[in-house]
Design an enzyme around this catalytic site. Structure first.
Site, PDB file in Angstrom:
ATOM      1  N   LYS A 170      43.777  34.460  44.864  1.00 14.79           N
ATOM      2  CA  LYS A 170      43.242  35.617  45.620  1.00 14.79           C
ATOM      3  C   LYS A 170      44.273  36.041  46.687  1.00 14.79           C
ATOM      4  CE  LYS A 170      41.413  35.557  49.092  1.00 14.79           C
ATOM      5  NZ  LYS A 170      41.683  35.834  50.639  1.00 14.79           N
TER       6      LYS A 170
ATOM      7  N   THR B 153      51.380  31.806  48.379  1.00 12.04           N
ATOM      8  CA  THR B 153      50.550  33.244  48.577  1.00 12.04           C
ATOM      9  C   THR B 153      49.009  33.109  48.772  1.00 12.04           C
ATOM     10  OG1 THR B 153      52.259  34.536  47.822  1.00 12.04           O
ATOM     11  CG2 THR B 153      50.365  35.750  48.338  1.00 12.04           C
TER      12      THR B 153
END
Length: 385
Positions: A170, A181
């Site tokens: 996500k 990330t």
């Protein structure tokens, strides 16, 4: 099937009431073995969320039985009580699985500075444990970890010999990581030790997820976990596994890029002719974070002067009068001055490529970013409300 594509994994995504929308907000991914080998990479932000601090301790042991994730609250900047909440969440999962909290990783995402409603979260964890499955569970889990994401993000690949790698992620904002990330869980049924998984994960993320820099903002919660069940009974060559894992991470990177908050352009910044890879990445990040350039690309203006201006703020090795810049294949700057006619540049497509030649060496790197739009400003001006 996302994280349940490999054998040995079950997952679930449920509604616990953490999101005002009433959508799924708690996910659970369980490794049924026989192996529990695992590796992880985390944000380098010095302000780390409680679940990051907890999971970093867990990963020191190189073993993870399960990971529990929640949206609807980051549990960051919540002090000692927030760390206790992360611990209690791991303890709840351990109780439900009849296992040890020391092998339960925890991830959270959402608004910073607010404690999680444990009276909602813990029953949600129990609900997720009841709904664990290999069938629909992977997609449900990927859906549950979304915040401003418009779509769930999944990827999977099959390797030689039949082993699988599956993943979910996500992230749509605060995409400027160091090693990771936002939230990402990767699973494999290959039989590999934690040390090999760690090397493969760091190699894969360093050229994919770590090169995504949509808005220059590094999250307090960035986490990427890799878990191996060994259920396929296959021990692949490390280089082969790393290459396949890199493919999966690259797939997720692209999905994160095109779903970035408010973005209308997906921009690849290719830096070539660098004296070192570090120089290439440094220059790429500087360009990616230049708001004037990002606005120009949004306006479909091939303003190469803003590219050179960003390059000039770095300590990379280059001579200003040897710099070359191409935008979507048109070399608009040659030797630090005007090059081909900028009117030849077509910036109407969503995908934009900016190539910068430093003329200083054989190294290169690509960093990915997005344009800066009014939609991005609007979404983030009202995020907490």
């Amino acid at each position: 099937m996302s994280v349940t594509a490999p054998q040995g994994f079950r997952a679930a995504g449920v509604v616990a009431g953490l999101k005002d929308s009433g959508n799924r907000d708690v996910a659970l991914v369980v490794n049924d073995g026989p192996s529990r080998a695992a590796a992880g990479v985390f944000t380098r932000n010095r302000v780390k969320a409680a679940p990051v601090l907890w999971s970093e301790q867990v990963l020191k042991g190189g073993r993870v039985r399960a990971v529990v994730l929640n949206a609807g609250g980051a549990n960051a900047c919540t002090g000692a009580p927030g760390f206790q909440d992360a611990h209690a969440t791991a303890e709840k999962v351990a109780e439900l699985l009849d296992d040890s909290a020391g092998e339960i990783a925890v991830c959270s995402t959402g608004l910073i500075g607010v404690r999680l409603p444990m009276d909602l979260l813990l029953p949600g964890v129990a609900k997720a444990a009841d709904e664990l499955s290999r069938g629909d569970g992977g997609l449900a889990a990927a859906d549950a970890i979304r915040t401003t994401d418009t779509v769930a993000k999944i990827a999977f690949r099959q390797g030689p010999g039949g082993y699988m790698i599956g993943a979910m992620a996500k992230g749509a904002g605060m995409l400027a990581p160091s090693l990771a990330t936002m939230l990402c869980v990767i699973t494999t049924d290959a039989d590999l030790p934690a040390e090999t998984l760690d090397r493969a994960l760091r190699a894969a993320t360093s050229v994919t997820l770590d090169r995504l820099d949509s808005d220059g903002c590094m999250s307090t919660n960035d986490t990427v976990l890799l878990m191996a069940s060994g259920a396929a009974g296959v021990t692949p060559d490390e280089a082969e596994f790393t290459a396949l894992l890199t493919e999966v991470c690259a797939d997720l990177t692209r999905q994160l890029l095109v779903d970035a908050e408010g973005a209308s352009k997906a921009i690849a910044i290719e830096v070539v002719g660098a004296a070192s890879t570090d120089d290439a990445v440094t220059v790429g990040r500087s360009i990616a974070r230049n708001n004037l350039l990002k606005c120009a690309i949004h306006g479909e203006d091939p303003n190469w002067g803003r590219v050179l201006s960003a390059v000039g703020t770095t300590d990379a090795v280059f001579e200003p009068d040897h710099l070359n810049v191409a935008i979507n294949g048109v070399w608009v700057c040659r030797n630090g001055a005007s090059g081909d006619d900028r009117d030849k540049v077509d910036l109407r497509p969503r995908d934009v490529t900016i190539t910068v030649d430093l003329s200083s060496g054989p190294h290169s790197a690509t960093v990915w970013t997005t344009d800066l739009t009014a939609d991005y400003v609007h979404e983030n001006s009202a995020y907490s409300t």
